[in-house]
Design a protein around this motif. Structure first.
Motif, PDB file in Angstrom:
ATOM      1  N   ILE A  70      -1.350 -11.210  -3.101  1.00  0.00           N
ATOM      2  CA  ILE A  70      -1.139 -12.805  -2.614  1.00  0.00           C
ATOM      3  C   ILE A  70      -0.566 -13.409  -3.703  1.00  0.00           C
ATOM      4  CG2 ILE A  70      -2.291 -14.877  -1.981  1.00  0.00           C
ATOM      5  CD1 ILE A  70      -4.494 -12.943  -0.265  1.00  0.00           C
ATOM      6  N   GLY A  71      -1.585 -13.236  -4.781  1.00  0.00           N
ATOM      7  CA  GLY A  71      -1.011 -14.167  -6.134  1.00  0.00           C
ATOM      8  C   GLY A  71       0.400 -13.723  -6.469  1.00  0.00           C
ATOM      9  N   GLY A  72       0.632 -12.369  -6.593  1.00  0.00           N
ATOM     10  CA  GLY A  72       2.033 -11.925  -7.272  1.00  0.00           C
ATOM     11  C   GLY A  72       3.130 -12.354  -6.225  1.00  0.00           C
ATOM     12  N   THR A  73       2.964 -12.261  -5.054  1.00  0.00           N
ATOM     13  CA  THR A  73       3.731 -12.695  -3.992  1.00  0.00           C
ATOM     14  C   THR A  73       4.115 -14.326  -4.017  1.00  0.00           C
ATOM     15  OG1 THR A  73       3.136 -11.018  -2.335  1.00  0.00           O
ATOM     16  CG2 THR A  73       4.531 -12.670  -1.615  1.00  0.00           C
ATOM     17  N   ILE A  74       2.919 -15.152  -4.056  1.00  0.00           N
ATOM     18  CA  ILE A  74       3.323 -16.541  -4.079  1.00  0.00           C
ATOM     19  C   ILE A  74       4.071 -16.956  -5.552  1.00  0.00           C
ATOM     20  CG2 ILE A  74       2.209 -18.602  -4.163  1.00  0.00           C
ATOM     21  CD1 ILE A  74       0.082 -17.516  -2.212  1.00  0.00           C
ATOM     22  N   ILE A  75       3.506 -16.235  -6.457  1.00  0.00           N
ATOM     23  CA  ILE A  75       4.005 -16.725  -7.723  1.00  0.00           C
ATOM     24  C   ILE A  75       5.485 -16.260  -7.726  1.00  0.00           C
ATOM     25  CG2 ILE A  75       4.121 -16.241 -10.309  1.00  0.00           C
ATOM     26  CD1 ILE A  75       0.765 -15.755  -9.949  1.00  0.00           C
ATOM     27  N   PHE A  76       5.885 -14.939  -7.440  1.00  0.00           N
ATOM     28  CA  PHE A  76       7.388 -14.665  -7.569  1.00  0.00           C
ATOM     29  C   PHE A  76       8.182 -15.602  -6.565  1.00  0.00           C
ATOM     30  CE2 PHE A  76      10.397 -11.987  -5.266  1.00  0.00           C
ATOM     31  CZ  PHE A  76      11.487 -12.023  -6.378  1.00  0.00           C
ATOM     32  N   LEU A  77       7.631 -15.870  -5.369  1.00  0.00           N
ATOM     33  CA  LEU A  77       8.456 -16.708  -4.478  1.00  0.00           C
ATOM     34  C   LEU A  77       8.687 -18.089  -5.118  1.00  0.00           C
ATOM     35  CD1 LEU A  77       9.852 -16.416  -1.679  1.00  0.00           C
ATOM     36  CD2 LEU A  77       8.333 -14.507  -2.444  1.00  0.00           C
ATOM     37  N   THR A  78       7.506 -18.780  -5.677  1.00  0.00           N
ATOM     38  CA  THR A  78       7.786 -19.930  -6.512  1.00  0.00           C
ATOM     39  C   THR A  78       8.667 -20.009  -7.422  1.00  0.00           C
ATOM     40  OG1 THR A  78       5.313 -20.327  -5.855  1.00  0.00           O
ATOM     41  CG2 THR A  78       6.309 -21.984  -7.484  1.00  0.00           C
ATOM     42  N   SER A 113       2.570 -23.770 -13.001  1.00  0.00           N
ATOM     43  CA  SER A 113       1.557 -24.382 -12.165  1.00  0.00           C
ATOM     44  C   SER A 113       0.464 -23.246 -11.425  1.00  0.00           C
ATOM     45  CB  SER A 113       1.732 -25.478 -11.530  1.00  0.00           C
ATOM     46  OG  SER A 113       0.527 -26.246 -10.945  1.00  0.00           O
ATOM     47  N   ILE A 114       1.504 -22.699 -10.492  1.00  0.00           N
ATOM     48  CA  ILE A 114       1.039 -21.797  -9.571  1.00  0.00           C
ATOM     49  C   ILE A 114       0.532 -20.762 -10.243  1.00  0.00           C
ATOM     50  CG2 ILE A 114       1.651 -19.856  -7.658  1.00  0.00           C
ATOM     51  CD1 ILE A 114       1.261 -22.569  -6.636  1.00  0.00           C
ATOM     52  N   LEU A 115       0.893 -19.883 -11.405  1.00  0.00           N
ATOM     53  CA  LEU A 115       0.407 -19.148 -12.195  1.00  0.00           C
ATOM     54  C   LEU A 115      -0.723 -19.241 -12.689  1.00  0.00           C
ATOM     55  CD1 LEU A 115       0.629 -16.141 -13.588  1.00  0.00           C
ATOM     56  CD2 LEU A 115       2.124 -17.263 -15.265  1.00  0.00           C
ATOM     57  N   ILE A 116      -1.041 -20.406 -13.502  1.00  0.00           N
ATOM     58  CA  ILE A 116      -2.091 -20.706 -14.068  1.00  0.00           C
ATOM     59  C   ILE A 116      -3.351 -21.095 -13.021  1.00  0.00           C
ATOM     60  CG2 ILE A 116      -3.337 -22.648 -15.459  1.00  0.00           C
ATOM     61  CD1 ILE A 116      -1.375 -20.738 -17.062  1.00  0.00           C
ATOM     62  N   GLY A 117      -2.910 -21.847 -11.969  1.00  0.00           N
ATOM     63  CA  GLY A 117      -3.856 -22.072 -10.784  1.00  0.00           C
ATOM     64  C   GLY A 117      -4.259 -20.691 -10.255  1.00  0.00           C
ATOM     65  N   ALA A 161      11.728  -9.998   0.083  1.00  0.00           N
ATOM     66  CA  ALA A 161      13.213  -9.780   0.342  1.00  0.00           C
ATOM     67  C   ALA A 161      13.961 -11.131   0.289  1.00  0.00           C
ATOM     68  CB  ALA A 161      13.400  -9.189   1.702  1.00  0.00           C
ATOM     69  N   GLY A 162      13.135 -12.211   0.882  1.00  0.00           N
ATOM     70  CA  GLY A 162      13.694 -13.423   0.551  1.00  0.00           C
ATOM     71  C   GLY A 162      13.776 -14.019  -0.788  1.00  0.00           C
ATOM     72  N   GLY A 163      12.731 -13.462  -1.492  1.00  0.00           N
ATOM     73  CA  GLY A 163      12.635 -13.882  -3.006  1.00  0.00           C
ATOM     74  C   GLY A 163      13.669 -13.251  -3.875  1.00  0.00           C
ATOM     75  N   ILE A 164      13.865 -12.171  -3.561  1.00  0.00           N
ATOM     76  CA  ILE A 164      14.926 -11.276  -4.295  1.00  0.00           C
ATOM     77  C   ILE A 164      16.165 -11.851  -4.076  1.00  0.00           C
ATOM     78  CG2 ILE A 164      16.170  -9.241  -4.359  1.00  0.00           C
ATOM     79  CD1 ILE A 164      13.116  -7.932  -3.756  1.00  0.00           C
ATOM     80  N   GLN A 217      -6.727  -8.915   5.670  1.00  0.00           N
ATOM     81  CA  GLN A 217      -7.407 -10.016   6.189  1.00  0.00           C
ATOM     82  C   GLN A 217      -7.578 -11.267   5.360  1.00  0.00           C
ATOM     83  OE1 GLN A 217      -8.681 -10.406   9.368  1.00  0.00           O
ATOM     84  NE2 GLN A 217     -10.721 -11.292   9.313  1.00  0.00           N
ATOM     85  N   GLY A 218      -7.606 -10.932   3.918  1.00  0.00           N
ATOM     86  CA  GLY A 218      -7.454 -11.858   3.001  1.00  0.00           C
ATOM     87  C   GLY A 218      -6.175 -12.423   2.926  1.00  0.00           C
ATOM     88  N   TRP A 219      -5.044 -11.696   3.277  1.00  0.00           N
ATOM     89  CA  TRP A 219      -3.574 -12.245   3.269  1.00  0.00           C
ATOM     90  C   TRP A 219      -3.568 -13.367   4.566  1.00  0.00           C
ATOM     91  CZ3 TRP A 219       1.221 -11.268   0.823  1.00  0.00           C
ATOM     92  CH2 TRP A 219       2.220 -11.910   1.443  1.00  0.00           C
ATOM     93  N   GLY A 220      -4.196 -13.165   5.568  1.00  0.00           N
ATOM     94  CA  GLY A 220      -3.950 -14.000   6.609  1.00  0.00           C
ATOM     95  C   GLY A 220      -4.950 -15.346   6.388  1.00  0.00           C
ATOM     96  N   MET A 221      -5.799 -15.162   5.757  1.00  0.00           N
ATOM     97  CA  MET A 221      -6.655 -16.236   5.309  1.00  0.00           C
ATOM     98  C   MET A 221      -5.811 -17.403   4.312  1.00  0.00           C
ATOM     99  SD  MET A 221      -9.520 -18.209   5.632  1.00  0.00           S
ATOM    100  CE  MET A 221     -11.127 -17.323   5.952  1.00  0.00           C
ATOM    101  N   THR A 222      -5.065 -16.891   3.400  1.00  0.00           N
ATOM    102  CA  THR A 222      -4.448 -17.799   2.571  1.00  0.00           C
ATOM    103  C   THR A 222      -2.990 -17.747   3.030  1.00  0.00           C
ATOM    104  OG1 THR A 222      -3.874 -15.548   1.386  1.00  0.00           O
ATOM    105  CG2 THR A 222      -5.709 -16.408   0.455  1.00  0.00           C
ATOM    106  N   ALA A 223      -2.872 -17.286   4.019  1.00  0.00           N
ATOM    107  CA  ALA A 223      -1.446 -17.700   4.724  1.00  0.00           C
ATOM    108  C   ALA A 223      -0.176 -17.968   3.789  1.00  0.00           C
ATOM    109  CB  ALA A 223      -1.792 -18.850   5.712  1.00  0.00           C
ATOM    110  N   PRO A 224       0.298 -16.855   3.024  1.00  0.00           N
ATOM    111  CA  PRO A 224       1.449 -17.443   2.022  1.00  0.00           C
ATOM    112  C   PRO A 224       2.541 -17.740   2.717  1.00  0.00           C
ATOM    113  CG  PRO A 224       0.323 -15.139   1.605  1.00  0.00           C
ATOM    114  CD  PRO A 224      -0.234 -15.590   2.953  1.00  0.00           C
TER     115      PRO A 224
END
Length: 331
Positions: free
Chosen positions: A240-248, A47-51, A167-170, A18-25
């Protein structure tokens, strides 16, 4: 007569997604990252990491309160416990306008803007209006079926979205080859140096906003909430944080960290990069980005109904009739 929310029906996994859905990665990755890149440039991953670290410090307040207080009112209840009824009412009005504007601004107009970068004709011919309305009818149906149904939807689509993004990030990291570098963690390469980097943090923090409300507003319906809500806040935020940081990072090195100004000016940068991997990844990112906007609406809609229910139950802002629930436990 006022009804009650159903108790003990949600476990940790439902809260996490539910939290994942709210942040919409997916929506952040495919659509919103460019604004940060225009300021942070090659230092966008840092920037994303520090944010994210700053957001964890903010999240600590909800984490601590959720260990003691259980209420569908979320921050409204927490402010009341800490500062009293007057400030709780003030926070109630903030939540009222904030959630409505967020639902309309991101979940509806943000989706319309995403369609515009995919095909501007959709907006020019006003086709976005029936499309967005249809998606919101689907969202309403999911919410109307009850919270177990909606959180099941969020869990299934959230896990699928997570796997596709990773998978896309890899794939992008592999595609970058020798372009992989730690230079993206140098704040001095941001536009304007360290001052520009600090500016970018005001945008990066917003990427994660909303997680706490998504989980704390459904605490009354959670099993052993004083244990599961704070744990879910932590687990969900880390996923969420790990996914967005890695994709960024993956998108930055794949695009070229020295050319991030063009990344920021390319409105469909996420789709461009995933298309480099394969047309299938492009299609999947498009589908799950649309679903990501819907997921945000589902989480936001769930939170809004619970928070407004709490207002009514406590005799604040809304009349008592708003505290009724139907057979599924939906306010």
């Amino acid at each position: 007569m006022a009804g009650d929310l159903k108790r003990n029906i949600l476990g940790k996994s439902r809260l996490i997604w539910q939290g994942w859905g709210m942040t919409a990665p997916a929506a952040d990755i495919a659509f919103l990252l460019g604004a940060i890149a225009l300021v942070a440039l090659g230092a966008t991953p840092l920037s994303i990491l520090i944010g994210f670290i700053i957001y964890l410090a903010i999240l600590n307040t909800s984490y601590r309160f959720s260990q003691k207080y259980i209420s569908a009112g979320s921050d409204f209840n927490y402010v009341g416990k800490g500062l009293g009824g007057f400030m709780a009412t003030f926070e109630g009005w903030n939540l009222l306008f904030g959630t409505i504007f967020a639902y309309a601004g991101f979940g509806m107009l943000g989706l319309a803007a995403f369609f515009d970068i995919f095909d501007s004709q959709i907006v020019t011919d006003y086709l976005w209006i029936p499309i967005v309305l249809l998606l919101n009818v689907i969202t309403f149906f999911i919410l109307y079926r009850g919270i177990r149904f909606s959180t099941s939807y969020q869990t299934i689509t959230g896990v699928a979205e997570f796997l596709i993004l990773i998978a896309g990030g890899i794939g992008l990291v592999i595609l970058a080859g020798k372009g992989n570098t730690l230079e993206v963690f140098n704040p001095m390469i941001a536009k304007g140096g360290i001052y520009g980097f600090i500016h970018s943090l005001t945008l990066s923090v917003v990427t994660f906003i909303g997680l706490s409300i998504a989980l704390t507003s459904i605490s009354e319906e959670t099993k052993t909430p004083r244990e599961n809500v704070p744990k879910s806040l932590l687990i969900s935020s880390l996923i969420i944080g790990g996914t967005i940081i890695f994709l960024t990072y993956a998108m930055t090195v794949s695009w070229g960290y020295t050319d991030m100004a063009s990344f920021g000016n390319s409105l469909d940068n996420g789709l461009v990069l995933f298309n480099k991997l394969s047309p299938i990844m492009f299609i999947l990112l498009f589908i799950f980005t649309v679903n990501s906007f819907m997921g945000n609406n589902i989480s936001m809609g769930t939170s809004m109904t619970r928070i407004f229910y709490a207002f009514s139950r406590d005799g604040v802002i809304f009349p008592r009739s708003f505290s009724k629930v139907d057979g599924t436990g939906t306010p």
